[in-house]
Write a protein that holds these residues in place. Structure first.
Motif, short mmCIF file in Angstrom:
data_model
loop_
_atom_site.label_atom_id
_atom_site.label_comp_id
_atom_site.label_asym_id
_atom_site.label_seq_id
_atom_site.Cartn_x
_atom_site.Cartn_y
_atom_site.Cartn_z
N ILE A 156 0.84 -1.20 0.00
CA ILE A 156 0.00 0.00 0.00
C ILE A 156 0.87 1.25 0.00
CG2 ILE A 156 -1.65 1.32 1.37
CD1 ILE A 156 -2.86 -1.32 2.29
N PHE A 157 1.92 1.22 0.83
CA PHE A 157 2.83 2.37 0.90
C PHE A 157 3.54 2.58 -0.44
CE2 PHE A 157 7.42 3.38 1.78
CZ PHE A 157 7.23 4.75 1.87
N GLN A 158 4.10 1.53 -1.00
CA GLN A 158 4.90 1.68 -2.21
C GLN A 158 4.06 1.92 -3.46
OE1 GLN A 158 8.00 -1.28 -2.72
NE2 GLN A 158 8.31 -1.44 -0.51
N VAL A 159 2.83 1.41 -3.48
CA VAL A 159 2.02 1.60 -4.68
C VAL A 159 1.66 3.07 -4.87
CG1 VAL A 159 -0.31 1.31 -3.71
CG2 VAL A 159 0.18 0.54 -6.05
N GLY A 160 1.57 3.80 -3.76
CA GLY A 160 1.34 5.23 -3.89
C GLY A 160 2.48 5.90 -4.63
N GLY A 161 3.72 5.53 -4.29
CA GLY A 161 4.86 6.09 -4.99
C GLY A 161 4.89 5.70 -6.45
N THR A 184 3.42 -3.67 -7.87
CA THR A 184 3.77 -3.39 -6.47
C THR A 184 2.62 -3.72 -5.54
OG1 THR A 184 5.26 -1.62 -7.20
CG2 THR A 184 4.58 -1.61 -4.89
N LEU A 185 1.40 -3.41 -5.96
CA LEU A 185 0.24 -3.64 -5.11
C LEU A 185 0.03 -5.12 -4.81
CD1 LEU A 185 -2.17 -2.33 -3.68
CD2 LEU A 185 -3.47 -2.57 -5.79
N PHE A 186 0.36 -5.98 -5.77
CA PHE A 186 0.14 -7.41 -5.58
C PHE A 186 1.31 -8.12 -4.91
CE2 PHE A 186 -2.69 -6.58 -9.29
CZ PHE A 186 -3.89 -6.91 -8.68
N GLY A 187 2.52 -7.60 -5.05
CA GLY A 187 3.70 -8.30 -4.57
C GLY A 187 3.70 -8.53 -3.07
N GLY A 188 3.33 -7.53 -2.28
CA GLY A 188 3.35 -7.66 -0.83
C GLY A 188 2.36 -8.68 -0.28
N PRO A 189 1.06 -8.57 -0.61
CA PRO A 189 0.10 -9.55 -0.11
C PRO A 189 0.41 -10.98 -0.53
CG PRO A 189 -1.05 -7.63 -0.96
CD PRO A 189 0.39 -7.48 -1.34
N ILE A 190 0.89 -11.18 -1.76
CA ILE A 190 1.24 -12.53 -2.20
C ILE A 190 2.40 -13.06 -1.36
CG2 ILE A 190 2.17 -13.89 -4.11
CD1 ILE A 190 0.63 -12.08 -6.01
N GLY A 191 3.37 -12.18 -1.05
CA GLY A 191 4.47 -12.59 -0.19
C GLY A 191 4.01 -12.97 1.21
#
Length: 412
Positions: A157-162, A285-292
């Motif tokens: 969420i943080f990185q997808v904003g960037g 970026t939005l998908f990478g974190g939750p999948i991890g």
């Protein structure tokens, strides 16, 4: 002397006196949304720099090497200072430093909008880079603090904003800066003022939750990889970040020139094609974190870098339409790595959140800046087509992910 407590499955945990306060029952979405919006505004302003390169190149008769030097000054300023700022905030968190740091970006935009000499452009780029150096380490810590234990989701969420902010730069450049010229960059300083207000409010939420230095030192892992293995793992992660952002810099800095040279498209059309790539980066970026969070960060890191290799190899030989499609696929795959890499590194050294965040964000900026400078020199000597032929092999460095340890298994 306190000894680790052993729970039913035999995994050691820290003694009660050293355990940090329990995390919230769930993510604090208001804070995550605010820090993501601030990241969006911050990176929107930063992305205007490469988006106006064609204008600066025409106005000041710059060559590709000088274009690369602008990126180098901006990226290296951010990359060298971010780990130092992260170390400083590990010692003494600064809740309102984010709002203060945004002021550097504010003045950088005003300066670049009125710059009449190449040296002034470089100074403006350095000021915007300094604002980035202040923003990223502490904001990444706030995102983790508001995660409620879902660290990958919070970082996404943080990185997808960037990333969405970076994607907006070419669109704003095409719609506003190209028609109205370099002075129109000053209009975007109002975005910096809005970001300062949001970050001041987030600082008020963060201030009562600051972990004292002594308590932070007690957050070291009870068990885990040895110091040597930790150092080697960090080195592998840095190489993976290098491969990712070195390749990404070839697209963000020179993709518009590549399309204009190879396919004869206009500047505005090239900016829109760049927007497609940067939008795909934001989605990945939005998908990478939750999948991890669900399947494990090592698998995401492995796939997100090495998996892009077939598409990067095909890009130099594709038509305009296929190039656009390949750039979207490359952006989706490559971008999913960063949330997983950052959270993996934070879990490797949980007592050094600021330093780790600053190191990886800073190295990402530095790798992009060095890549832009090198590719600019190569483009001047060998041609822009040659740049995309050689950098296509960079994702092969993703093979190093096989050496990353399983942190859950190491803890057991």
């Amino acid at each position: 002397m306190n000894k680790p407590v052993v729970i039913a499955d035999g995994a050691p945990v820290a003694p009660a006196s050293t355990v940090s306060p329990p995390a919230a029952t769930g993510p604090v979405y208001v804070v995550l949304g605010g820090i993501s919006l601030s990241h969006f505004l911050n990176d929107t302003m930063q992305s205007l720099i490469p988006s106006v390169y064609p204008i600066l190149k025409a106005n000041y008769a710059l060559d590709f090497a000088q274009i690369g030097l602008i990126t180098l000054v901006f990226q290296v300023t951010a990359s060298l200072l971010q780990p130092l700022i992260g170390m400083a905030t590990d010692r003494k968190p600064m809740p309102f430093s984010l709002a203060a740091g945004m002021g550097f970006t504010f003045f950088g935009l005003l300066l670049i909008s009125t710059a009449h000499h190449y040296a002034m452009i470089l100074v403006a780029a350095a000021l915007i880079g300094l604002g980035s150096a202040v923003f990223h380490p502490e904001s990444a810590r706030i995102a983790r603090l508001a995660s409620g234990g879902r660290y990958g989701l919070a970082q996404s969420i943080f990185q997808v904003g960037g990333n969405f902010g970076s994607a907006m730069g070419p669109v704003l450049a095409a719609l506003i800066v190209v028609p109205f010229g370099q002075p129109s960059l000053a209009w975007f300083s109002s975005i910096a003022f809005l970001a300062m207000i949001i970050l001041w409010r987030i600082g008020r939420w963060y201030r009562p939750r600051v972990v004292p230095r002594k308590a932070a030192q007690l957050m070291r892992p009870v068990d885990g990889p040895s110091p040597l293995r930790t150092a080697l793992t960090l080195a592998i992660l840095i190489v993976l970040v290098f491969s990712k952002f070195f390749y990404m810099s070839s697209l963000t800095s020179y993709y518009t020139f590549y399309l204009m040279h190879k396919f004869g498209v206009s500047t505005q059309s090239a900016q829109l094609y760049l927007f497609l790539f940067l939008g795909a980066v934001a989605a990945g970026t939005l998908f990478g974190g939750p999948i991890g969070d669900r399947v494990g960060r090592r698998y995401v890191i492995w796939f997100s870098i090495l998996g892009a290799l077939p598409f990067t190899l095909a890009l130099p030989y594709a038509s305009l339409e296929v190039s656009a499609l390949l750039s979207v696929i490359i952006g989706l795959i490559l971008a999913s790595a960063m949330p997983a890499i950052l959270v993996y590194a934070q879990e490797l050294m949980p007592h050094r959140f600021g330093m780790i965040s600053g190191l990886f964000f800073g190295f990402a900026f530095g790798a992009a800046g060095i890549g832009a400078a090198i590719f600019g020199e190569v483009a001047d000597r060998m041609g822009i087509d040659f740049v995309y032929s050689i950098c296509a092999y960079l994702p092969a460095l993703g093979l190093l992910a096989v050496f990353l340890p399983n942190l859950n298994r190491a803890a057991r």
